[in-house]
Scaffold this active site. Structure first.
Site, PDB file in Angstrom:
ATOM      1  N   TYR A   1       0.841  -1.197   0.000  1.00 43.51           N
ATOM      2  CA  TYR A   1       0.000   0.000   0.000  1.00 43.51           C
ATOM      3  C   TYR A   1       0.878   1.250   0.000  1.00 43.51           C
ATOM      4  O   TYR A   1       1.552   1.560   0.986  1.00 43.51           O
ATOM      5  CB  TYR A   1      -0.916   0.029   1.219  1.00 43.51           C
ATOM      6  CG  TYR A   1      -1.933  -1.084   1.288  1.00 43.51           C
ATOM      7  CD1 TYR A   1      -2.222  -1.890   0.198  1.00 43.51           C
ATOM      8  CD2 TYR A   1      -2.625  -1.337   2.472  1.00 43.51           C
ATOM      9  CE1 TYR A   1      -3.161  -2.906   0.268  1.00 43.51           C
ATOM     10  CE2 TYR A   1      -3.575  -2.348   2.556  1.00 43.51           C
ATOM     11  CZ  TYR A   1      -3.826  -3.135   1.455  1.00 43.51           C
ATOM     12  OH  TYR A   1      -4.756  -4.155   1.530  1.00 43.51           O
TER      13      TYR A   1
ATOM     14  N   SER B   1     -22.281   2.524  -0.245  1.00 44.66           N
ATOM     15  CA  SER B   1     -22.503   3.744   0.543  1.00 44.66           C
ATOM     16  C   SER B   1     -23.493   4.680  -0.127  1.00 44.66           C
ATOM     17  O   SER B   1     -24.035   5.585   0.512  1.00 44.66           O
ATOM     18  CB  SER B   1     -21.174   4.487   0.745  1.00 44.66           C
ATOM     19  OG  SER B   1     -20.752   5.084  -0.475  1.00 44.66           O
TER      20      SER B   1
END
Length: 324
Positions: free
Chosen positions: A55, A209
């Site tokens: 990451y 969402s």
């Protein structure tokens, strides 16, 4: 809602914090905002933090080290290894025993810690028997550098083989209202072996969402621009499902994200969601899922939404890394 993580002497709210977006993947990140989000998560009682060496090419682990300075003993820290790049910019998986050890040393240094609580193989290296990779990971446990071992996106067969070498405390898989794949094989195997399932992308990479309305609004470089479920035709149909989710959420005086997370939390105490949250407002919203009550009828109605989802969860390039 509380859970005890991986049979460890460790209790935390049932939600963890996925940190990938704080470094790359989903458009620009703001380090100041990321730090504030981690601090707020700690204040709210969250203790399970998930990262990986890939990451941000190490940035994410370094960021966590900075954010958790002086608080390391208060958290359950999980990281992953396996992905490597070559001189041509191609990504592959390296699960060789020697790579296991060097990757761990690098993560320990970036994280500023002497021990990693949960160390995952990010993806299986098909060239290396899983027994060899896990054997090297088990050496790290014996050396006191790692407490628990995990695997990510593996099949039930791989999990069973790995477990003959060393107990696997957790399997990390994509699992959400829109991605039910683990229920078919790997989740039953986890329950057979006493392995927790850590659910990443529990909000369908933001789709659940209700905040993503079109692919065009995603930032340049956003990982989702190349994902089939966000392609224009698929997204239109998937947003119709999200609208149904939003309507159900209104009945609970909640948001779509809160209800989607509550559905996942109701799938069992061994399901540990780690929604990605790089902004304080998203953390605050997602914490509300811990207070949502869903009836048997609610759960049944929600479960039907997954039947009509359009598009693969990954593009072909990324699907090749998934052990099925």
């Amino acid at each position: 809602m509380k859970m005890t993580l991986l049979s460890a002497d460790f209790s935390s709210p049932a939600l963890g914090l996925g940190c990938w977006g704080m470094s790359d993947a989903y458009g620009p990140a703001d380090e100041k905002e990321s730090m504030a989000t981690i601090e707020a998560a700690l204040a709210a009682g969250l203790r399970h933090f998930d990262t990986a060496d890939v990451y941000g090419d190490g940035h994410n682990e370094t960021l966590l080290s900075k954010a958790l300075a002086g608080r390391r003993q208060d958290v359950f820290l999980a990281t992953k290894f396996g992905f490597v790049g070559d001189e041509h910019g191609q990504v592959r998986v390296d699960g060789r025993p020697q790579r296991v050890k060097t990757a761990c040393e690098s993560s320990l240094r970036r994280l500023g810690t002497e021990v990693i609580d949960l160390y995952y193989l990010h993806r299986r290296d098909e060239r290396v028997p899983i027994e060899e990779t896990v054997g090297a990971m088990a050496d790290l446990v014996r050396q006191g550098k790692v407490r628990y071992l995990g695997l990510s996106e593996v099949s039930a067969e791989t999990l069973r083989r790995a477990s003959t070498i060393h107990p696997i405390a957790a399997v990390q898989s994509e699992y959400s209202l829109f991605t039910r794949d683990p229920e078919k094989t790997v989740l039953p195997a986890c329950r057979e072996l006493g392995t927790a399932l850590v659910a990443f992308s529990p909000l369908g990479r933001g789709l659940l969402s209700g905040k993503v309305k079109s692919r065009q609004e995603l930032a340049d470089g956003d990982y989702r621009r190349n994902m089939p479920r966000f392609a224009d035709d698929n997204l239109e149909e998937n947003l119709a499902l999200v609208k149904a989710l939003e309507n159900m959420a209104l009945e609970k005086n909640a948001t779509a994200a809160q209800v989607a997370l509550a559905w996942l939390l109701n799938q069992g105490p061994d399901i540990l969601p780690i929604p990605g949250m790089k902004r304080l407002k998203h953390l605050q919203e997602n914490l509300g899922a811990l207070n949502i009550k869903l009836s048997t009828d609610d759960l049944s109605r929600l479960s039907t939404l997954s039947e009509a989802v359009q598009g693969q969860r990954h593009n072909p390039q990324n699907l090749k890394f998934i052990d099925s």
